[in-house]
Design a protein around this motif. Sequence first.
Motif, PDB file in Angstrom:
ATOM      1  N   ASN A  17       0.835  -1.201   0.000  1.00 22.43           N
ATOM      2  CA  ASN A  17       0.000   0.000   0.000  1.00 22.43           C
ATOM      3  C   ASN A  17       0.874   1.258   0.000  1.00 22.43           C
ATOM      4  O   ASN A  17       0.532   2.267   0.589  1.00 22.43           O
ATOM      5  N   ASN A  18       1.996   1.169  -0.703  1.00 26.37           N
ATOM      6  CA  ASN A  18       3.004   2.217  -0.749  1.00 26.37           C
ATOM      7  C   ASN A  18       3.628   2.461   0.613  1.00 26.37           C
ATOM      8  O   ASN A  18       4.214   3.506   0.864  1.00 26.37           O
ATOM      9  N   LYS A  19       3.491   1.495   1.500  1.00 29.06           N
ATOM     10  CA  LYS A  19       4.191   1.514   2.776  1.00 29.06           C
ATOM     11  C   LYS A  19       5.071   0.274   2.841  1.00 29.06           C
ATOM     12  O   LYS A  19       4.819  -0.724   2.172  1.00 29.06           O
ATOM     13  N   PHE A  20       6.113   0.364   3.629  1.00 27.18           N
ATOM     14  CA  PHE A  20       6.971  -0.786   3.821  1.00 27.18           C
ATOM     15  C   PHE A  20       7.595  -0.694   5.202  1.00 27.18           C
ATOM     16  O   PHE A  20       7.463   0.322   5.885  1.00 27.18           O
ATOM     17  N   GLU A  21       8.233  -1.746   5.604  1.00 26.92           N
ATOM     18  CA  GLU A  21       8.871  -1.762   6.911  1.00 26.92           C
ATOM     19  C   GLU A  21      10.365  -1.975   6.739  1.00 26.92           C
ATOM     20  O   GLU A  21      10.818  -2.864   6.007  1.00 26.92           O
ATOM     21  N   LEU A  22      11.104  -1.130   7.430  1.00 26.92           N
ATOM     22  CA  LEU A  22      12.547  -1.084   7.298  1.00 26.92           C
ATOM     23  C   LEU A  22      13.187  -1.578   8.589  1.00 26.92           C
ATOM     24  O   LEU A  22      12.880  -1.074   9.670  1.00 26.92           O
ATOM     25  N   LEU A  23      14.041  -2.572   8.466  1.00 30.78           N
ATOM     26  CA  LEU A  23      14.828  -3.032   9.606  1.00 30.78           C
ATOM     27  C   LEU A  23      16.055  -2.147   9.719  1.00 30.78           C
ATOM     28  O   LEU A  23      16.833  -2.015   8.765  1.00 30.78           O
ATOM     29  N   LEU A  24      16.211  -1.504  10.864  1.00 31.28           N
ATOM     30  CA  LEU A  24      17.328  -0.598  11.087  1.00 31.28           C
ATOM     31  C   LEU A  24      18.432  -1.299  11.864  1.00 31.28           C
ATOM     32  O   LEU A  24      18.171  -2.031  12.824  1.00 31.28           O
ATOM     33  N   PHE A  25      19.669  -1.077  11.443  1.00 35.33           N
ATOM     34  CA  PHE A  25      20.800  -1.690  12.142  1.00 35.33           C
ATOM     35  C   PHE A  25      22.010  -0.775  12.035  1.00 35.33           C
ATOM     36  O   PHE A  25      22.036   0.173  11.245  1.00 35.33           O
ATOM     37  N   ARG A  26      23.027  -1.076  12.844  1.00 36.69           N
ATOM     38  CA  ARG A  26      24.261  -0.305  12.825  1.00 36.69           C
ATOM     39  C   ARG A  26      25.432  -1.210  12.470  1.00 36.69           C
ATOM     40  O   ARG A  26      25.446  -2.396  12.813  1.00 36.69           O
ATOM     41  N   LEU A  27      26.397  -0.609  11.774  1.00 40.66           N
ATOM     42  CA  LEU A  27      27.552  -1.368  11.298  1.00 40.66           C
ATOM     43  C   LEU A  27      28.834  -0.963  12.010  1.00 40.66           C
ATOM     44  O   LEU A  27      29.856  -1.648  11.871  1.00 40.66           O
ATOM     45  N   GLY A  28      28.802   0.150  12.755  1.00 37.23           N
ATOM     46  CA  GLY A  28      29.994   0.600  13.449  1.00 37.23           C
ATOM     47  C   GLY A  28      30.398   1.996  13.042  1.00 37.23           C
ATOM     48  O   GLY A  28      29.658   2.706  12.348  1.00 37.23           O
TER      49      GLY A  28
END
Length: 318
Positions: A17-28
């Motif tokens: 529906n023109n929405k999505f879910e983003l998994l956020l993470f850190r790499l350093g």
Amino acid sequence: MDTVQQEVDERTHLTGNNKFELLLFRLGADVDGDRSELYGINVFKIREIVAMPEVTGIAGSAPHLMGVVNLRGQIIPVLDLPAIVGCTPKTGLNIMLVTEFARTTQAFAVEAVEDIVRLDWSQVLTAEGSAAGNLITSIARLDGNTDGSRLAQVLDVETILRRMLPPDEPEMDGTADGPKVTLKPGTSILAADDSVVARMLIQQGLDAMGAPCIMTKTGKEAWERLQAIDAAAKAEGLSISDKVAMVLSDLEMPEMDGFTLTRHIKQDERFKHLPVVIHSSLSGAANEDHVKTAGADAYIAKFHAEDLASTIRQVLAK
């Protein structure tokens, strides 16, 4: 981490529906050692998130390929994502993201998982033409279109995989994939994909098939281009079918995703007869069902020249 994994499982069936879910993470930390930026990947691509297991090194492996792990009987390559991006983990490689897309399974080592956020694709801007490197497809404004919004860099995992783990099969050259595609004279295939590598492969494949192509970088750009082509055709006393043979679209793109682009086309009297083929690395039955609901004429998983050529011929033949 268990909470994040539960959220991934619950939301993999999220409808388009023109929405999505983003998994956020850190790499350093970055090269200056000062900042630890947020990175993101579409939740649809995540199969699971696990604590970093022991990795078996592979002799003569490519740079940044840490080795492989045996996860429930499946041997999966593990890529050092911080090293690929140019970051140094402050606390080590603690988490492994197991991903499934483009017909492959692989894992990325990261420092830490932060959160899952639900965004509208309008909050995501293409990174092309900006200072971002070619490993980033887009920049997500996590707090909306406001000054000072937190930003996350959405990685171009297709480009990363093509560089780190080149496929065994030939690229999409189309030379061995049957006869040339015959389009109505004067027409082209309108294609949309936000990945640099994907656009290159699609262009190569369509050129080899003898199919003229108009390439765009986002669903919004494709939609605007389609309307402009229609206006120009009408000025010549022609219809859109005299200019566009079909639309070939990725699913996840900045500003407007492929689901929304398909619905716009199929719900518009000017364009509803145009064939739409979804060409996406987001494979799986759930995504195929969503594609059908949006009204697309066909779905093909990336990247396989023979399958793409066959699907295009079948759709055009109808």
